[in-house]
Scaffold this motif. Structure first.
Motif, mmCIF file in Angstrom:
data_model
loop_
_atom_site.group_PDB
_atom_site.id
_atom_site.type_symbol
_atom_site.label_atom_id
_atom_site.label_comp_id
_atom_site.label_asym_id
_atom_site.label_seq_id
_atom_site.Cartn_x
_atom_site.Cartn_y
_atom_site.Cartn_z
ATOM 1 N N GLN A 113 29.639 -50.930 67.285
ATOM 2 C CA GLN A 113 29.496 -51.349 65.880
ATOM 3 C C GLN A 113 28.162 -52.073 65.654
ATOM 4 O OE1 GLN A 113 32.032 -54.551 64.732
ATOM 5 N NE2 GLN A 113 31.586 -54.365 62.563
ATOM 6 N N ILE A 114 27.791 -52.951 66.595
ATOM 7 C CA ILE A 114 26.529 -53.699 66.462
ATOM 8 C C ILE A 114 25.339 -52.747 66.587
ATOM 9 C CG2 ILE A 114 25.083 -55.512 67.489
ATOM 10 C CD1 ILE A 114 27.707 -56.936 68.314
ATOM 11 N N VAL A 115 25.391 -51.827 67.574
ATOM 12 C CA VAL A 115 24.295 -50.852 67.757
ATOM 13 C C VAL A 115 24.175 -49.972 66.518
ATOM 14 C CG1 VAL A 115 23.519 -48.842 69.097
ATOM 15 C CG2 VAL A 115 24.388 -50.865 70.276
ATOM 16 N N ASP A 116 25.319 -49.594 65.937
ATOM 17 C CA ASP A 116 25.315 -48.773 64.719
ATOM 18 C C ASP A 116 24.641 -49.540 63.571
ATOM 19 O OD1 ASP A 116 25.911 -46.576 63.066
ATOM 20 O OD2 ASP A 116 27.745 -47.536 62.357
ATOM 21 N N GLY A 117 24.973 -50.826 63.439
ATOM 22 C CA GLY A 117 24.360 -51.670 62.401
ATOM 23 C C GLY A 117 22.862 -51.765 62.584
ATOM 24 N N LEU A 118 22.415 -51.897 63.836
ATOM 25 C CA LEU A 118 20.982 -51.994 64.128
ATOM 26 C C LEU A 118 20.274 -50.663 63.888
ATOM 27 C CD1 LEU A 118 21.362 -54.155 67.327
ATOM 28 C CD2 LEU A 118 20.016 -54.833 65.342
ATOM 29 N N THR A 119 20.970 -49.556 64.166
ATOM 30 C CA THR A 119 20.374 -48.218 63.967
ATOM 31 C C THR A 119 20.179 -47.937 62.480
ATOM 32 O OG1 THR A 119 21.490 -47.456 65.960
ATOM 33 C CG2 THR A 119 20.642 -45.761 64.504
ATOM 34 N N LYS A 120 21.157 -48.367 61.659
ATOM 35 C CA LYS A 120 21.082 -48.118 60.214
ATOM 36 C C LYS A 120 19.869 -48.785 59.574
ATOM 37 C CE LYS A 120 26.003 -47.480 59.231
ATOM 38 N NZ LYS A 120 27.230 -48.199 58.868
ATOM 39 N N LEU A 141 22.748 -56.457 55.352
ATOM 40 C CA LEU A 141 23.562 -57.602 54.945
ATOM 41 C C LEU A 141 25.058 -57.296 55.016
ATOM 42 C CD1 LEU A 141 21.269 -58.728 52.054
ATOM 43 C CD2 LEU A 141 21.663 -59.968 54.149
ATOM 44 N N LEU A 142 25.423 -56.058 54.687
ATOM 45 C CA LEU A 142 26.838 -55.677 54.787
ATOM 46 C C LEU A 142 27.300 -55.718 56.236
ATOM 47 C CD1 LEU A 142 26.933 -52.766 52.204
ATOM 48 C CD2 LEU A 142 28.335 -54.824 52.103
ATOM 49 N N THR A 143 26.447 -55.195 57.140
ATOM 50 C CA THR A 143 26.795 -55.210 58.555
ATOM 51 C C THR A 143 26.815 -56.645 59.050
ATOM 52 O OG1 THR A 143 25.499 -53.191 58.697
ATOM 53 C CG2 THR A 143 26.256 -54.104 60.758
ATOM 54 N N MET A 144 25.893 -57.440 58.529
ATOM 55 C CA MET A 144 25.792 -58.836 58.930
ATOM 56 C C MET A 144 27.060 -59.605 58.564
ATOM 57 S SD MET A 144 22.915 -61.296 57.498
ATOM 58 C CE MET A 144 23.106 -63.038 57.425
ATOM 59 N N SER A 145 27.616 -59.281 57.385
ATOM 60 C CA SER A 145 28.833 -59.985 56.982
ATOM 61 C C SER A 145 29.996 -59.594 57.888
ATOM 62 C CB SER A 145 29.171 -59.705 55.512
ATOM 63 O OG SER A 145 29.337 -58.321 55.328
ATOM 64 N N ASP A 146 29.853 -58.465 58.564
ATOM 65 C CA ASP A 146 30.840 -58.012 59.533
ATOM 66 C C ASP A 146 30.642 -58.728 60.867
ATOM 67 O OD1 ASP A 146 32.966 -56.375 59.313
ATOM 68 O OD2 ASP A 146 32.032 -54.656 60.295
ATOM 69 N N ASP A 147 29.390 -58.800 61.312
ATOM 70 C CA ASP A 147 29.079 -59.454 62.584
ATOM 71 C C ASP A 147 27.663 -60.006 62.520
ATOM 72 O OD1 ASP A 147 28.462 -60.133 65.275
ATOM 73 O OD2 ASP A 147 30.116 -58.861 65.925
#
Length: 749
Positions: A113-120, A141-147
């Motif tokens: 999930q974190i790698v996916d957020g960074l890739t996006k 920011l959406l991914t950030m609110s997740d983790d």
């Protein structure tokens, strides 16, 4: 020969990679995290194999970058195995054939999930187009609110890129440095990563203003001995007192960063020698068993104020009420033994950890630190609210977020005594929106400390605020001029957009009806002709004016359509295309549609007769000798901005592919606008001496002179035409020699 050397090169690279990985493991084993060495080793081996053969621009193996990012994440942010593995793998999906599913299968859903957020959000938060830029930022920011770890690793990635920026082309350096200063540094600041935020600012400054950076570094070095003497005089009695208290502590002087010194020199218009708070004294203590950290802070405060005289207006108590980014410390300023004000920061070891590593350090002290985690949740909640705003324009959206990133906090009370945290400078209307959107939309005024105030009234810490509403009230466009919070701005914008859309639709219906009534084609060409006739560049603005009944259409519009509108049309088309306004005849840029820009070399800003191959930006008005850069406009014109220009900063962040490095040619035949600010003691003949020096000694054409005297002191601005920065510098030296002139410096107009 080259063939036989290849295995040796490969072997040497493998040793370097292995050494970097061993250093990472040592950092991890020296932390207080659970020992998951196998997982980290597995992630390293996977990333190393995936990036095999790939090189960075500097020529080193690509895997050195993920290793460096992982080390920053571990050593400088204090994060654990999940973040370290994610940092090692952060470029695998972007740069190789592997997918997020592969990461999920090998390392589990959390790392995937974190790698996916960074890739996006790869390739920088800013995309090539404005819409992509906003979308990428929303994803972050959406991914950030997740983790929260997604943004922490992204900041670590940017920090390593900044540390290795020297291998990039200058134009690319400007883009990345501008982007870093515009977004990553404030993001690090907001997350409490003080040391990383400072380094990001300093590195950006180093690439944008290399000469000023070197000058301040040299000044700091040459004054180091004097600062040490000042510190030793101050420290001697304090150390004795603290030792008698039985504390385990360390006390040291921390010098202001190069960027913050330069910033202060610019904003206050002072020289390096006039900055007196070049260093602050920091006292960090280990907590005593059974004694509250806050009490120890105040005990140290009491011990220091027994020795030195305090400056009451400079006490900052962030121990009782931490900042929203978790920062806790007690700040005070005292008069030192050498007659200089000295700032002191008192913190426990835990507070210092959180100040340096921000929210990342909270996991270390989680059981004791519910309050800081709650503050983080609150901040993420405001981000989520902003994301709900429909259809944000990219740059407006970034500015809105930035409003909340950079702000200091004030604490305001509701009538029932509940505390609300708001940014510095927030108004009564901001407070209304902070309580509820409906309260904000219907707000007509407020009572602050039981006194009636307007919506625009700025609040201060400790105010008690009661909001007054009316059912008939709706948000007004002028409200945007005095709200400061992102939430208020987005809510007002949403209502105004909706109203504008409805009104424009109503106007469009009226226009179509009028055309049909006049028995002419009601299509877009005729609608455009009517808009141009009434002086509107855009059809939608014309519809809005008709909808609001600011324009009443005649009974028969056929007559209007028959009139020649060519000249009018040309005028408004030029406006719509954003042709530079107020351009002087001599500043006309040479048409350069056919020129191809070579971004590997500086673009020379030429002065040929009365024609230039560039246009000076109105916002910052650079002159020859200023650190500047070029921005390629839509019509292929080069607009020149100062490198420190706030608008230029947005351009560097958002349109990196249009940025040019520039160099000035000799401009001895041309004149440029510049404004000097001059201050001093009011006396007979001083104005005459000033104008005589400028006109006679420098043969400069003064455009405007405004000097005001009050209570024996004068303050003025002189607008003139000069050739270059050297003219200004010589003039400042000459003017400062005039009797009773105390300060001279160049300012923005």
């Amino acid at each position: 020969m080259a063939m036989s050397n290849t295995p040796d090169i490969k072997s040497a690279e493998e040793q370097i990679i292995q050494q970097a990985f061993d250093d990472l493991l040592n950092d991890y084993l020296n932390s207080n995290h659970r020992r998951k060495v196998e997982l980290i080793t597995k992630a390293f081996n996977f990333a190393n194999q995936a990036h095999a053969g790939a090189k960075r621009r500097s020529g080193e193996p690509y895997i050195m970058h993920p290793l460096a990012v992982a080390r920053i994440v571990c050593r400088e942010m204090g994060l654990g195995s999940t973040s370290i593995c994610s940092a090692l793998l952060h470029d695998v999906v972007e740069d190789t054939e592997y997918t997020v599913e592969d990461i999920n299968n090998m390392f589990g859903p959390k790392i995937a999930q974190i790698v996916d957020g960074l890739t996006k959000i790869s390739g920088g938060i800013f995309g090539e187009q404005a819409s992509a830029q906003a979308e990428n930022f929303r994803k972050l920011l959406l991914t950030m609110s997740d983790d929260i770890r997604v943004i922490l690793i992204k900041i670590a990635d940017r920090l390593h890129n900044m540390r290795t920026l020297g291998s990039m082309l200058p134009a690319k350096q400007f883009k990345i440095a501008g982007e870093t200063l515009y977004l990553y540094a404030p993001m690090a600041h907001r997350l409490g990563l003080f040391s990383i935020k400072t380094e990001l600012e300093d590195l950006s400054f180093k690439y944008e203003h290399p000469e000023e950076y070197a000058f301040i570094k040299q000044k700091l070095k040459s004054t180091e001995k004097d600062r040490q003497i000042l510190y030793d005089h101050f420290a001697a009695p304090v150390l004795e007192k603290l030792n008698n208290m039985g504390l385990t502590y360390e006390m040291r002087a921390r010098v202001k960063s190069v960027y913050s010194i330069w910033n202060k020199m610019q904003s206050k218009g002072v020289t390096f020698e006039e900055i007196y708070d070049l260093f602050a004294v920091r006292i960090i203590f280990d907590p005593l068993p059974g004694i509250d950290e806050k009490n120890v802070c105040w005990d140290i405060y009491s011990a220091i104020t027994d020795i030195y005289r305090i400056r009451p207006d400079r006490i900052r108590d962030w121990v009782s009420r931490p900042k929203a980014n978790g920062y806790q410390a007690l700040h005070l300023t005292v008069m030192g033994p050498d007659g200089q004000w000295i700032e002191i920061q008192i913190r426990s070891r835990r507070m210092d950890d959180i100040a340096e590593k921000g929210f990342a350090a909270h996991w270390k002290y989680k059981e004791n630190n519910v309050e800081e985690d709650t503050e983080l949740d609150k901040w993420l909640q405001t981000i989520t609210e902003i994301l709900e705003s429909p259809d944000p324009n990219a740059l407006d959206f970034l500015d809105t977020i930035k409003l909340n990133l950079f702000s200091s906090e004030i604490f305001v009370f509701t009538p029932k005594g509940d505390i609300k945290t708001l940014p510095q400078g927030a108004t009564a209307l901001d407070f209304a929106y902070a309580l509820h959107t409906n309260l904000g939309n219907s707000c007509i005024g407020a009572k602050v400390n039981h006194r009636l105030v307007p919506l625009s009234h700025p609040l201060t810490s400790g105010d008690q605020v009661e909001i007054l509403t009316s059912r008939s009230q709706t948000p007004q466009p002028e409200w945007l001029n005095f709200v400061t919070t992102a939430k208020a701005r987005t809510r007002i914008d949403a209502v105004l957009k909706k109203f504008r859309k409805e009104m424009a639709k109503k106007g469009e219906n009226k226009v179509v009806a009028a055309l049909e009534h006049s028995e002419v084609d009601a299509g877009i060409p005729n609608q455009d002709k009517l808009a141009v006739y009434y002086g509107f560049a855009k059809r939608e603005e014309f519809f809005f004016a008709v909808g609001k009944e600011e324009i009443v259409l005649p009974e028969n519009v056929k007559k209007i359509l028959k009139e020649k509108t060519d000249n009018v049309l040309f005028k408004y088309v030029k406006q719509a295309l954003g042709v530079v306004k107020n351009q002087k005849p001599e500043e006309k840029a040479v048409p350069i549609e056919k020129i191809r820009f070579d971004k590997t070399k500086p673009y020379t800003l030429k002065e040929e007769a009365f024609e230039r191959n560039y246009v000076i930006a109105d916002c910052c008005k650079p002159i020859p000798g200023d650190d500047a850069f070029g921005f390629i406009n839509d019509d292929n014109t080069v607009i020149v901005h100062k490198r420190s220009c706030p608008i230029g900063l947005k351009l560097k962040s958002s349109f990196g592919e249009r940025i040019l490095t520039t160099e000035w040619s000799s401009h001895k035949n041309a004149s440029f606008e510049a404004t000097l600010e001059i201050k001093g003691i009011d006396s007979i003949g001083v104005l005459n001496d000033i104008t005589k020096t400028i006109s006679d000694d420098f043969s400069v054409n003064i455009q405007r002179l405004l000097i005001e005297a009050k209570d024996g002191v004068f303050d003025g601005k002189i607008k003139m035409y000069v050739h270059d920065v050297e003219d200004i510098q010589k003039m400042c030296v000459a003017l400062s020699k005039i009797k009773n002139v105390k300060a001279v410096g160049r300012v923005a107009d």
